[in-house]
Design a protein around this motif. Structure first.
Motif, PDB file in Angstrom:
ATOM      1  N   MET A  83     -29.637  25.492  25.766  1.00 58.08           N
ATOM      2  CA  MET A  83     -30.832  26.272  25.601  1.00 58.08           C
ATOM      3  C   MET A  83     -30.767  26.908  24.375  1.00 58.08           C
ATOM      4  O   MET A  83     -31.550  27.464  23.812  1.00 58.08           O
ATOM      5  CB  MET A  83     -31.109  27.138  26.728  1.00 58.08           C
ATOM      6  N   SER A  84     -29.602  27.147  23.967  1.00 65.44           N
ATOM      7  CA  SER A  84     -29.220  27.792  22.752  1.00 65.44           C
ATOM      8  C   SER A  84     -29.245  27.159  21.495  1.00 65.44           C
ATOM      9  O   SER A  84     -29.554  26.101  21.434  1.00 65.44           O
ATOM     10  CB  SER A  84     -27.278  28.377  22.760  1.00 65.44           C
ATOM     11  N   ARG A  85     -29.303  27.764  20.276  1.00 64.85           N
ATOM     12  CA  ARG A  85     -29.483  27.154  18.985  1.00 64.85           C
ATOM     13  C   ARG A  85     -28.681  26.055  18.872  1.00 64.85           C
ATOM     14  O   ARG A  85     -28.867  24.851  18.395  1.00 64.85           O
ATOM     15  CB  ARG A  85     -29.547  28.087  17.869  1.00 64.85           C
ATOM     16  N   PHE A  86     -27.290  26.254  19.219  1.00 63.48           N
ATOM     17  CA  PHE A  86     -26.289  25.353  19.130  1.00 63.48           C
ATOM     18  C   PHE A  86     -26.551  23.920  19.777  1.00 63.48           C
ATOM     19  O   PHE A  86     -26.450  23.008  19.554  1.00 63.48           O
ATOM     20  CB  PHE A  86     -24.939  25.770  19.789  1.00 63.48           C
ATOM     21  N   GLY A  87     -26.927  24.172  21.117  1.00 63.49           N
ATOM     22  CA  GLY A  87     -27.423  22.898  21.973  1.00 63.49           C
ATOM     23  C   GLY A  87     -28.636  22.489  21.393  1.00 63.49           C
ATOM     24  O   GLY A  87     -28.473  20.755  21.531  1.00 63.49           O
ATOM     25  N   ARG A  88     -29.669  22.991  20.872  1.00 66.48           N
ATOM     26  CA  ARG A  88     -30.635  22.371  20.366  1.00 66.48           C
ATOM     27  C   ARG A  88     -30.291  21.520  19.079  1.00 66.48           C
ATOM     28  O   ARG A  88     -30.695  20.243  18.679  1.00 66.48           O
ATOM     29  CB  ARG A  88     -31.762  23.143  19.786  1.00 66.48           C
ATOM     30  N   ARG A 102     -25.957  24.254  30.757  1.00 69.07           N
ATOM     31  CA  ARG A 102     -27.434  24.555  30.729  1.00 69.07           C
ATOM     32  C   ARG A 102     -27.755  25.566  29.823  1.00 69.07           C
ATOM     33  O   ARG A 102     -28.585  25.526  28.836  1.00 69.07           O
ATOM     34  CB  ARG A 102     -28.180  24.688  32.326  1.00 69.07           C
ATOM     35  N   PHE A 103     -26.999  26.592  29.913  1.00 68.68           N
ATOM     36  CA  PHE A 103     -26.991  27.796  28.742  1.00 68.68           C
ATOM     37  C   PHE A 103     -26.757  27.265  27.387  1.00 68.68           C
ATOM     38  O   PHE A 103     -27.577  27.622  26.439  1.00 68.68           O
ATOM     39  CB  PHE A 103     -26.042  29.012  29.233  1.00 68.68           C
ATOM     40  N   ILE A 104     -25.986  26.486  27.300  1.00 62.79           N
ATOM     41  CA  ILE A 104     -25.490  26.190  25.855  1.00 62.79           C
ATOM     42  C   ILE A 104     -26.692  25.323  25.309  1.00 62.79           C
ATOM     43  O   ILE A 104     -27.098  25.086  24.281  1.00 62.79           O
ATOM     44  CB  ILE A 104     -24.091  25.164  26.049  1.00 62.79           C
TER      45      ILE A 104
END
Length: 173
Positions: free
Chosen positions: A16-21, A12-14
């Motif tokens: 929400m990060s730029r990398f995840g997006r 979930r944290f990943i």
């Protein structure tokens, strides 16, 4: 259970990060993400490494739980079950595969205890049913139903007469 919550929170944290997006953008439209300036190969590789790490952790936990490991344990049946978990729960969600795994394992245990139907046959029927009837899975289906109900409720909040009106009675007279 702690490992599941830890991995879920990490993912979930990943996301929400730029990398995840960026990874989600690549999933949605790889060409567009590449035209914006991201290297899809690098992000796919990193996502694969994260997935491999989670799979390694799951394997370690399985060995710790079972006390035994061999290549036969992870045969075609186990691989097919993982795919069915994801299909039943919902593609593109984090909660879907968890829900799918719980439901399918409960169903396999229930069917296996009765001994009336082969669990492999039951899994095949579930796979075909979900591919044909609910291709996105349970979680996206429920999310869409909730979204539609909220949209209808929003429309009816502005007009109290429409909210109380019976649609079958409106054209009767």
């Amino acid at each position: 259970m702690g490992g599941l919550l830890l991995v879920y929170g990490l993912l979930r944290f990943i996301l929400m990060s730029r990398f995840g997006r960026v990874v989600v953008a690549i999933r949605e439209n790889e060409t567009r993400a590449q035209l914006i300036g991201y290297d899809p190969r690098l992000f796919k590789l990193l996502a694969f490494v994260i997935g491999a790490g989670i799979a390694g952790l799951a394997g370690c936990l399985y060995v710790n739980w079972a006390g035994y490991i061999s290549p036969g344990v992870f045969a075609l049946t186990m691989s097919a079950q993982a795919i069915i978990f994801v299909l039943v729960g919902g593609l593109g969600t984090l909660l879907g595969p968890i829900l799918g795994a719980v439901l399918i394992q409960w169903l396999i245990n229930t069917i296996g205890d009765q001994g009336t139907v082969d669990p492999g046959l039951g899994l095949g029927i579930i796979l075909v049913a979900f591919v044909l009837l609910f291709p996105k899975g349970i979680v996206p289906l429920v999310q869409a139903a909730i979204q539609q109900a909220l949209t209808l409720r929003k429309r009816n909040v502005g007009s109290p007469l429409l909210a109380d009106a019976d649609p079958l009675q409106s054209g009767a007279e």
